[in-house]
Design a protein around this motif. Sequence first.
Motif, PDB file in Angstrom:
ATOM      1  N   GLN A 161       0.848  -1.189   0.000  1.00 47.80           N
ATOM      2  CA  GLN A 161       0.000   0.000   0.000  1.00 47.80           C
ATOM      3  C   GLN A 161       0.889   1.246   0.000  1.00 47.80           C
ATOM      4  OE1 GLN A 161      -2.090  -0.641   3.746  1.00 47.80           O
ATOM      5  NE2 GLN A 161      -3.667  -1.891   2.754  1.00 47.80           N
ATOM      6  N   THR A 162       0.285   2.367   0.246  1.00 45.60           N
ATOM      7  CA  THR A 162       1.005   3.572   0.628  1.00 45.60           C
ATOM      8  C   THR A 162       0.402   4.026   1.956  1.00 45.60           C
ATOM      9  OG1 THR A 162      -0.508   5.113  -0.521  1.00 45.60           O
ATOM     10  CG2 THR A 162       1.381   4.254  -1.768  1.00 45.60           C
ATOM     11  N   PRO A 163       1.172   4.752   2.774  1.00 49.51           N
ATOM     12  CA  PRO A 163       2.418   5.448   2.483  1.00 49.51           C
ATOM     13  C   PRO A 163       3.603   4.507   2.304  1.00 49.51           C
ATOM     14  CG  PRO A 163       1.352   6.338   4.465  1.00 49.51           C
ATOM     15  CD  PRO A 163       0.690   5.042   4.141  1.00 49.51           C
ATOM     16  N   GLN A 164       4.578   5.009   1.531  1.00 45.22           N
ATOM     17  CA  GLN A 164       5.884   4.378   1.405  1.00 45.22           C
ATOM     18  C   GLN A 164       6.903   5.433   1.814  1.00 45.22           C
ATOM     19  OE1 GLN A 164       6.496   2.391  -2.355  1.00 45.22           O
ATOM     20  NE2 GLN A 164       4.635   1.179  -2.128  1.00 45.22           N
ATOM     21  N   ALA A 165       7.548   5.195   2.947  1.00 44.06           N
ATOM     22  CA  ALA A 165       8.458   6.187   3.531  1.00 44.06           C
ATOM     23  C   ALA A 165       9.905   5.749   3.349  1.00 44.06           C
ATOM     24  CB  ALA A 165       8.135   6.388   5.008  1.00 44.06           C
ATOM     25  N   PHE A 166      10.777   6.721   3.077  1.00 42.27           N
ATOM     26  CA  PHE A 166      12.186   6.449   2.842  1.00 42.27           C
ATOM     27  C   PHE A 166      13.035   7.610   3.348  1.00 42.27           C
ATOM     28  CE2 PHE A 166       9.753   4.433  -0.525  1.00 42.27           C
ATOM     29  CZ  PHE A 166      10.253   3.134  -0.543  1.00 42.27           C
ATOM     30  N   CYS A 167      14.299   7.315   3.527  1.00 39.96           N
ATOM     31  CA  CYS A 167      15.279   8.380   3.650  1.00 39.96           C
ATOM     32  C   CYS A 167      15.198   9.195   2.362  1.00 39.96           C
ATOM     33  CB  CYS A 167      16.667   7.788   3.847  1.00 39.96           C
ATOM     34  SG  CYS A 167      18.000   9.002   3.850  1.00 39.96           S
ATOM     35  N   ALA A 168      15.082  10.501   2.466  1.00 42.25           N
ATOM     36  CA  ALA A 168      14.841  11.346   1.294  1.00 42.25           C
ATOM     37  C   ALA A 168      15.945  11.196   0.248  1.00 42.25           C
ATOM     38  CB  ALA A 168      14.697  12.804   1.716  1.00 42.25           C
ATOM     39  N   SER A 169      17.180  11.161   0.681  1.00 45.08           N
ATOM     40  CA  SER A 169      18.287  11.049  -0.278  1.00 45.08           C
ATOM     41  C   SER A 169      18.243   9.714  -1.013  1.00 45.08           C
ATOM     42  CB  SER A 169      19.627  11.217   0.443  1.00 45.08           C
ATOM     43  OG  SER A 169      19.782  10.240   1.469  1.00 45.08           O
ATOM     44  N   LEU A 170      17.841   8.651  -0.319  1.00 43.35           N
ATOM     45  CA  LEU A 170      17.748   7.331  -0.949  1.00 43.35           C
ATOM     46  C   LEU A 170      16.683   7.315  -2.034  1.00 43.35           C
ATOM     47  CD1 LEU A 170      18.329   4.265  -1.121  1.00 43.35           C
ATOM     48  CD2 LEU A 170      16.685   3.963   0.759  1.00 43.35           C
ATOM     49  N   LEU A 171      15.514   7.862  -1.729  1.00 41.47           N
ATOM     50  CA  LEU A 171      14.436   7.830  -2.712  1.00 41.47           C
ATOM     51  C   LEU A 171      14.750   8.732  -3.906  1.00 41.47           C
ATOM     52  CD1 LEU A 171      11.744   6.639  -3.417  1.00 41.47           C
ATOM     53  CD2 LEU A 171      10.622   8.528  -2.207  1.00 41.47           C
ATOM     54  N   LYS A 172      15.361   9.873  -3.662  1.00 40.13           N
ATOM     55  CA  LYS A 172      15.758  10.743  -4.769  1.00 40.13           C
ATOM     56  C   LYS A 172      16.762  10.028  -5.679  1.00 40.13           C
ATOM     57  CE  LYS A 172      15.105  15.318  -2.666  1.00 40.13           C
ATOM     58  NZ  LYS A 172      15.805  16.557  -2.206  1.00 40.13           N
ATOM     59  N   GLU A 173      17.716   9.341  -5.078  1.00 36.52           N
ATOM     60  CA  GLU A 173      18.714   8.610  -5.862  1.00 36.52           C
ATOM     61  C   GLU A 173      18.059   7.493  -6.674  1.00 36.52           C
ATOM     62  OE1 GLU A 173      22.834   5.988  -5.257  1.00 36.52           O
ATOM     63  OE2 GLU A 173      21.754   6.798  -3.512  1.00 36.52           O
ATOM     64  N   ALA A 174      17.095   6.794  -6.063  1.00 39.57           N
ATOM     65  CA  ALA A 174      16.407   5.711  -6.765  1.00 39.57           C
ATOM     66  C   ALA A 174      15.648   6.235  -7.978  1.00 39.57           C
ATOM     67  CB  ALA A 174      15.453   4.999  -5.809  1.00 39.57           C
ATOM     68  N   HIS A 175      15.001   7.366  -7.829  1.00 43.04           N
ATOM     69  CA  HIS A 175      14.264   7.940  -8.954  1.00 43.04           C
ATOM     70  C   HIS A 175      15.217   8.424 -10.050  1.00 43.04           C
ATOM     71  CE1 HIS A 175       9.889   8.113  -8.252  1.00 43.04           C
ATOM     72  NE2 HIS A 175      10.228   7.917  -6.981  1.00 43.04           N
ATOM     73  N   GLU A 176      16.346   8.984  -9.655  1.00 42.75           N
ATOM     74  CA  GLU A 176      17.290   9.450 -10.662  1.00 42.75           C
ATOM     75  C   GLU A 176      17.911   8.269 -11.419  1.00 42.75           C
ATOM     76  OE1 GLU A 176      19.533  11.799 -13.116  1.00 42.75           O
ATOM     77  OE2 GLU A 176      17.779  12.258 -11.884  1.00 42.75           O
ATOM     78  N   CYS A 177      18.247   7.204 -10.699  1.00 38.80           N
ATOM     79  CA  CYS A 177      18.780   6.001 -11.365  1.00 38.80           C
ATOM     80  C   CYS A 177      17.753   5.423 -12.336  1.00 38.80           C
ATOM     81  CB  CYS A 177      19.169   4.959 -10.321  1.00 38.80           C
ATOM     82  SG  CYS A 177      20.638   5.371  -9.360  1.00 38.80           S
ATOM     83  N   ALA A 178      16.495   5.395 -11.924  1.00 37.46           N
ATOM     84  CA  ALA A 178      15.441   4.882 -12.792  1.00 37.46           C
ATOM     85  C   ALA A 178      15.276   5.756 -14.027  1.00 37.46           C
ATOM     86  CB  ALA A 178      14.122   4.803 -12.020  1.00 37.46           C
ATOM     87  N   ARG A 179      15.360   7.060 -13.841  1.00 34.22           N
ATOM     88  CA  ARG A 179      15.239   7.967 -14.990  1.00 34.22           C
ATOM     89  C   ARG A 179      16.356   7.735 -15.993  1.00 34.22           C
ATOM     90  NH1 ARG A 179      17.167  12.450 -17.033  1.00 34.22           N
ATOM     91  NH2 ARG A 179      18.777  12.577 -15.424  1.00 34.22           N
ATOM     92  N   GLN A 180      17.565   7.571 -15.486  1.00 37.48           N
ATOM     93  CA  GLN A 180      18.713   7.395 -16.382  1.00 37.48           C
ATOM     94  C   GLN A 180      18.689   6.039 -17.088  1.00 37.48           C
ATOM     95  OE1 GLN A 180      22.371   8.171 -14.285  1.00 37.48           O
ATOM     96  NE2 GLN A 180      21.757  10.241 -13.670  1.00 37.48           N
ATOM     97  N   SER A 181      18.189   5.014 -16.395  1.00 33.47           N
ATOM     98  CA  SER A 181      18.193   3.667 -16.979  1.00 33.47           C
ATOM     99  C   SER A 181      16.920   3.356 -17.759  1.00 33.47           C
ATOM    100  CB  SER A 181      18.362   2.628 -15.868  1.00 33.47           C
ATOM    101  OG  SER A 181      17.238   2.628 -14.998  1.00 33.47           O
TER     102      SER A 181
END
Length: 392
Positions: A161-181
Amino acid sequence: MNWAVLVAGGRGTRLGLPHNKAFEPLLGEPMLVLSLRALLNSSAFGGVTVVVGAGEISQTEALIADGAAADVPLLVVEGGNDRQASVRNGLTAMPPEVTHVAVHDAARPLVTPEVIAACLASALKFGSGVAAVPLKDTIKWVDDKGMVCETPTRSNLRAVQTPQAFCASLLKEAHECARQSGLHATDDAALVEAMGVSVRLVEGDSGNIKVTTPEDIAIAEALLAQRKPFCPSFRIGQGYDVHRLVEDRPLILCGVHIPWERGLLGHSDADVAAHALCDAVLGAAGLGDIGQHFPDTDPAYAGADSLLLLAQVVRKAAGAGYDLGNADVTIVAQRPKLKDFMPQMADNLARALGVNKSLVNVKATTTEGLGFEGRGEGISAQAVALLIKREQ
């Protein structure tokens, strides 16, 4: 600092809606407002970014202003082409001092403070905390011909479900990696997992459903009703309005354009019935009258659609803690005959009020030729509205 990203850019296709499903009301309030209020009432966040569809920022800001009082910053930003891009935009809009972020879907308006707290506590300790519940049904893995390939052990499976909570830097990095790949996933946890980082699940809530189909709306409303203690406080309001009939004006009653040789004179569309109902709702909520909120001296309301004004009135009443119980409108006109237009009138009012049409009644009568209505000089309308105080 904790921050929330509320994703509210979904289309209403599977609900059969022509608009963003986050704006669809449940028991008279938009899902977006209900979800935002749940986040704010948890007192867990230093601010919230609401991500909506293209061209919906102004509408969203109005909904928030009317329905969700906040003592923390609220940002409204435009989303992307899909949920993943929308979350990325929400993350980008966060203040730099945010350390932990929870992403939540506006289509899950029943989230509880306990689930929110559990997700954030896990994120603070382990870097992630994602709400999930055990599966009730047995799951089958099938091939493209519908043949079963495998039956996974149900005890090891979870519905996320949501919410899905993360360390902000981790989630930002995950989204950037996904965008690049070029990676696309249906939730944020999958993007973090793709980086080789383990994601921790926490106990969600079976009532934290995602509203996706028409059946979900009925379920969500039933669950919302169960959460409200039955000790209602009733308030009744009465509204009355009159407009003169003149040439070269359309005749609009309850949003229906009536074919007639004359129409009603007024600053807005002069929908006398909608105006009377606006006053009835405002009166019941103790919020003054229509002239205070939409003065005829304001050019912004010149030619205004009175059904849109009625929808704003309902949001104001909801912001004051009131839900509509029912509404009854009487139109007084010697001519034209209005019988054939009654069903559409009731439908239009129900849509503007955000309630089932069974709660709205519209009727018409004449004065047997007496008075200004009987002489065809004008049309009047009376309305009564019952409001029920929402238990907070």
